[in-house]
Design a protein around this motif. Structure first.
Motif: not given
Length: 138
Positions: A76-77, A82-84, A111-114
């Motif tokens: 998971l880490a 790798r992909f953010g 926050w917003w890109s998530s």
């Protein structure tokens, strides 16, 4: 009949929200049943399901930010390194999907890109499901 549609949309919202948390819910079944009964309400149903399911995942994202920092499982880490935030597009997956927003919050991803990636993944899943339901029911 319109009051039944609004109750159906409310039930869909509750199911979609709880489905994206650790609480039990079955938003796919709720959306399928809603669209089978009211296929003309496709776009409102997709909007409700996507927004509610994303809100549930944003809740998990926020709870992850409150959690004490510990070691993530290596796989998971590695995905997050790798992909953010783009890895959040996979938050619709069964079993692991609930853990992805928690981990993203714990890692303090932007926050917003998530939220954007969460929404894209949820919308794509519901759109594919709706397409299949409407195709099979016609």
């Amino acid at each position: 009949m319109s009051h039944l549609v609004w109750l159906g949309l409310g039930g869909l919202a509750v199911s979609a929200f709880t489905s994206s948390t650790i609480l039990p819910g079955n938003s796919e079944l709720a959306l399928s049943a809603f669209l089978y009964k009211w296929p003309d309400w496709l776009w409102p149903a997709l909007l409700v399901a996507t927004v509610a399911n994303t809100a549930g995942s944003v809740t998990s994202l926020w709870l992850g930010r409150l959690a004490p920092r510990k070691e993530l499982p290596p796989r998971l880490a590695g995905w997050f390194q790798r992909f953010g935030p783009a890895v959040l597009v996979l938050s619709w997956l069964p079993v692991v999907g609930d853990a992805i927003p928690l981990a993203a919050g714990w890692l303090r991803l932007p926050w917003w890109s998530s939220i954007l990636w969460l929404t894209l993944g949820k919308a794509a899943r519901y759109l594919a499901l709706a397409w299949g339901v409407l195709l099979l029911s016609s």
